[in-house]
Enzyme design. Structure first.
Site, mmCIF file in Angstrom:
data_model
loop_
_atom_site.group_PDB
_atom_site.id
_atom_site.type_symbol
_atom_site.label_atom_id
_atom_site.label_comp_id
_atom_site.label_asym_id
_atom_site.label_seq_id
_atom_site.Cartn_x
_atom_site.Cartn_y
_atom_site.Cartn_z
ATOM 1 N N ASP A 37 0.853 -1.196 0.000
ATOM 2 C CA ASP A 37 0.000 0.000 0.000
ATOM 3 C C ASP A 37 0.888 1.244 0.000
ATOM 4 O OD1 ASP A 37 -3.241 0.384 0.737
ATOM 5 O OD2 ASP A 37 -2.013 2.164 1.108
ATOM 6 N N ASP A 57 4.596 3.166 -3.687
ATOM 7 C CA ASP A 57 3.697 3.905 -4.570
ATOM 8 C C ASP A 57 3.527 3.109 -5.867
ATOM 9 O OD1 ASP A 57 2.329 5.550 -6.228
ATOM 10 O OD2 ASP A 57 3.670 7.282 -6.018
ATOM 11 N N TYR A 152 -13.794 8.973 -11.916
ATOM 12 C CA TYR A 152 -13.619 7.648 -11.301
ATOM 13 C C TYR A 152 -14.156 6.509 -12.182
ATOM 14 C CZ TYR A 152 -14.317 3.979 -7.727
ATOM 15 O OH TYR A 152 -14.321 2.804 -7.020
ATOM 16 N N LYS A 156 -12.215 3.361 -14.210
ATOM 17 C CA LYS A 156 -12.526 1.945 -13.978
ATOM 18 C C LYS A 156 -12.855 1.236 -15.294
ATOM 19 C CE LYS A 156 -12.253 1.441 -9.478
ATOM 20 N NZ LYS A 156 -11.115 0.683 -8.941
ATOM 21 N N ASN A 181 -21.162 -0.674 -3.834
ATOM 22 C CA ASN A 181 -21.046 -0.192 -2.444
ATOM 23 C C ASN A 181 -20.730 -1.262 -1.394
ATOM 24 O OD1 ASN A 181 -21.752 2.640 -2.753
ATOM 25 N ND2 ASN A 181 -23.746 1.846 -3.384
ATOM 26 N N ARG A 225 -29.954 2.590 -3.472
ATOM 27 C CA ARG A 225 -28.665 1.903 -3.598
ATOM 28 C C ARG A 225 -28.807 0.488 -3.041
ATOM 29 N NH1 ARG A 225 -27.908 5.997 -5.770
ATOM 30 N NH2 ARG A 225 -26.124 7.409 -5.755
HETATM 31 P P1 NAD Z 1 -9.605 2.126 0.256
HETATM 32 O O1 NAD Z 1 -9.431 3.552 -0.103
HETATM 33 O O2 NAD Z 1 -9.917 1.786 1.660
HETATM 34 O O3 NAD Z 1 -8.325 1.280 -0.186
HETATM 35 C C1 NAD Z 1 -7.559 1.597 -1.318
HETATM 36 C C2 NAD Z 1 -6.103 1.593 -0.908
HETATM 37 O O4 NAD Z 1 -5.300 1.880 -2.068
HETATM 38 C C3 NAD Z 1 -5.769 2.668 0.139
HETATM 39 O O5 NAD Z 1 -5.271 2.082 1.317
HETATM 40 C C4 NAD Z 1 -4.740 3.534 -0.560
HETATM 41 O O6 NAD Z 1 -3.710 4.002 0.316
HETATM 42 C C5 NAD Z 1 -4.185 2.597 -1.604
HETATM 43 N N1 NAD Z 1 -3.527 3.336 -2.675
HETATM 44 C C6 NAD Z 1 -3.941 4.486 -3.268
HETATM 45 N N2 NAD Z 1 -3.021 4.907 -4.136
HETATM 46 C C7 NAD Z 1 -2.002 3.998 -4.103
HETATM 47 C C8 NAD Z 1 -0.759 3.913 -4.758
HETATM 48 N N3 NAD Z 1 -0.360 4.847 -5.634
HETATM 49 N N4 NAD Z 1 0.036 2.874 -4.481
HETATM 50 C C9 NAD Z 1 -0.339 1.928 -3.552
HETATM 51 N N5 NAD Z 1 -1.498 1.963 -2.908
HETATM 52 C C10 NAD Z 1 -2.332 3.001 -3.180
HETATM 53 O O7 NAD Z 1 -10.739 1.561 -0.738
HETATM 54 P P2 NAD Z 1 -11.546 0.189 -0.678
HETATM 55 O O8 NAD Z 1 -12.922 0.506 -0.298
HETATM 56 O O9 NAD Z 1 -10.784 -0.837 0.068
HETATM 57 O O10 NAD Z 1 -11.556 -0.199 -2.239
HETATM 58 C C11 NAD Z 1 -10.674 -1.158 -2.825
HETATM 59 C C12 NAD Z 1 -10.931 -1.245 -4.319
HETATM 60 O O11 NAD Z 1 -12.303 -1.587 -4.555
HETATM 61 C C13 NAD Z 1 -10.683 0.058 -5.070
HETATM 62 O O12 NAD Z 1 -10.163 -0.236 -6.350
HETATM 63 C C14 NAD Z 1 -12.074 0.634 -5.233
HETATM 64 O O13 NAD Z 1 -12.163 1.486 -6.343
HETATM 65 C C15 NAD Z 1 -12.881 -0.638 -5.430
HETATM 66 N N6 NAD Z 1 -14.294 -0.433 -5.092
HETATM 67 C C16 NAD Z 1 -14.664 -0.213 -3.784
HETATM 68 C C17 NAD Z 1 -15.991 -0.007 -3.478
HETATM 69 C C18 NAD Z 1 -16.426 0.250 -2.069
HETATM 70 O O14 NAD Z 1 -17.623 0.463 -1.835
HETATM 71 N N7 NAD Z 1 -15.549 0.250 -1.080
HETATM 72 C C19 NAD Z 1 -16.975 -0.040 -4.486
HETATM 73 C C20 NAD Z 1 -16.566 -0.258 -5.797
HETATM 74 C C21 NAD Z 1 -15.226 -0.482 -6.083
#
Ligand code: NAD
Length: 327
Positions: A37, A57, A152, A156, A181, A225
């Site tokens: 992360d 990163d 966003y 995706k 969600n 939703r």
């Molecule tokens: P989150 O924000 O809790 O986790 C994402 C993580 O990615 C974070 O910890 C962040 O630090 C890390 N990150 C960001 N940029 C980075 C980089 N450059 N290098 C390394 N790490 C990096 O989000 P989440 O809810 O756990 O979502 C996880 C995935 O699921 C994401 O791709 C999100 O788009 C997708 N998603 C989530 C939801 C939801 O409701 N939570 C819904 C649809 C899709």
């Protein structure tokens, strides 16, 4: 489940879903997990000493190469994202996440990774299919003709297609889940990136603790939703990873509720009733969104089934404990 004896890499492991996934893989017996992360390790929601934890990163190719070296399975859950309030106001940052998936795909191909999981989103669906709050579920084919959430959602949808073409052209076995969600404990509930279920739990808890029995709701509360509990999300992701199904597929609950009904459930858990104030100019997203689960039931013989009432109760209790612990 991936092959638990082989090296597994979870990207975005410091986040909400990634943290739960790492916890689950360990419990299932995985012994060679690498968690990656951007955030410093001590800021991750969940971290484990028996896992290789790397703060990198992943927008850069060289760090992606380091992250996936020797991996058998890669989960890409890393993204710069948040709830509606974040994604509507940070479209450029959301689009930059394209670098993560692009470089991870390149690195995974080079490293001959066996399975690559990509977390897409219901935000890829076309806006004109979501104008009515009384929406029937979104089918996978509703993503085209393309008219996704600006910023966003475009990122995706583009990244989904990169996964497709890396599979078709280079033989990388990609699997693509369109999450709807996701909510649960041990995730974001304050600070601007939180999503509706945790934001509403937090507001109800604040009202209960302060005695000021009012709540602000974004929009008119009639937008619909569905919300998937984190355990269903992790389970469905692993079923998909294991399967032979290669097209993008909904992984979401089909229990549709209005935001007002979500507040009703949180009030019931708290045992209070609140006066509602509707903030009509707040970011609120599309009017109606739900998951059509015909395809997932057909392909995986399963669909998310944890009731919102049950999942929200666990989420509420965790947020309550966090808030009172910090007070
Ligand atoms: P989150 O924000 O809790 O986790 C994402 C993580 O990615 C974070 O910890 C962040 O630090 C890390 N990150 C960001 N940029 C980075 C980089 N450059 N290098 C390394 N790490 C990096 O989000 P989440 O809810 O756990 O979502 C996880 C995935 O699921 C994401 O791709 C999100 O788009 C997708 N998603 C989530 C939801 C939801 O409701 N939570 C819904 C649809 C899709």
């Amino acid at each position: 489940m991936p092959d638990l004896q082989q090296p597994i890499v979870v990207c975005g492991a410091g986040g909400f879903i990634g943290g739960h996934l790492v916890a689950h893989l360990r419990q299932a017996g995985a012994t060679r997990v690498r968690a990656v992360d951007l955030k410093p390790v001590d800021e991750w929601y969940q971290k484990f000493d028996d896992v290789e934890n790397l703060s990198l990163d992943l927008q850069r190719l060289d760090t992606c190469q380091q992250a996936v070296k020797g991996a058998h399975t890669v989960y890409n859950l890393a993204a710069d994202m948040g709830g509606m309030g974040f994604i509507e106001l940070n479209k450029g940052l959301c689009m930059l996440t394209v670098l993560i998936n692009t470089h991870l795909l390149m690195a995974a191909r080079e490293a001959a990774v066996q399975r690559y999981f990509y977390s897409s989103s219901a935000c890829v669906y076309a806006a004109d299919k979501q104008v009515d709050a009384d929406v029937s579920g979104l089918k996978e084919s509703d993503a085209y003709p393309a008219q996704p959430e600006d910023g966003y959602g475009w990122e995706k949808l583009f990244s989904e297609r990169m996964c497709r073409h890396f599979r078709e052209d280079f033989g990388l076995a990609t699997r693509i889940a369109r999450y709807h969600n996701v909510y649960g404990p041990i995730g974001t509930y304050e600070g601007g990136r939180e999503k509706a279920p945790s934001a509403i739990c937090r507001k109800v808890i604040a009202a209960k603790l302060s005695g000021n029995h009012e709540i602000e709701i974004w929009g008119d509360g009639r937008q619909t939703r569905s919300f998937m509990y984190i355990d269903d999300c992790v389970h469905g992701s692993n079923l998909l990873l294991d399967s032979d199904f290669v097209e993008p597929i909904n992984v979401g609950s089909s229990q549709k509720v209005t935001i007002n009904q979500l507040v009703d459930i949180a009030e019931d858990i708290a045992g209070i009733k609140l006066k509602r104030r509707y903030k009509l100019d707040a970011p609120k997203g599309v009017n109606g969104r739900n998951s059509d689960n015909t395809l997932i039931k057909e392909v995986l013989g399963w669909e998310p089934s944890i009731r919102l009432e049950d999942g929200l109760e666990k989420t509420y209790r965790w947020i309550y404990d966090e808030i009172t612990r910090k007070a």
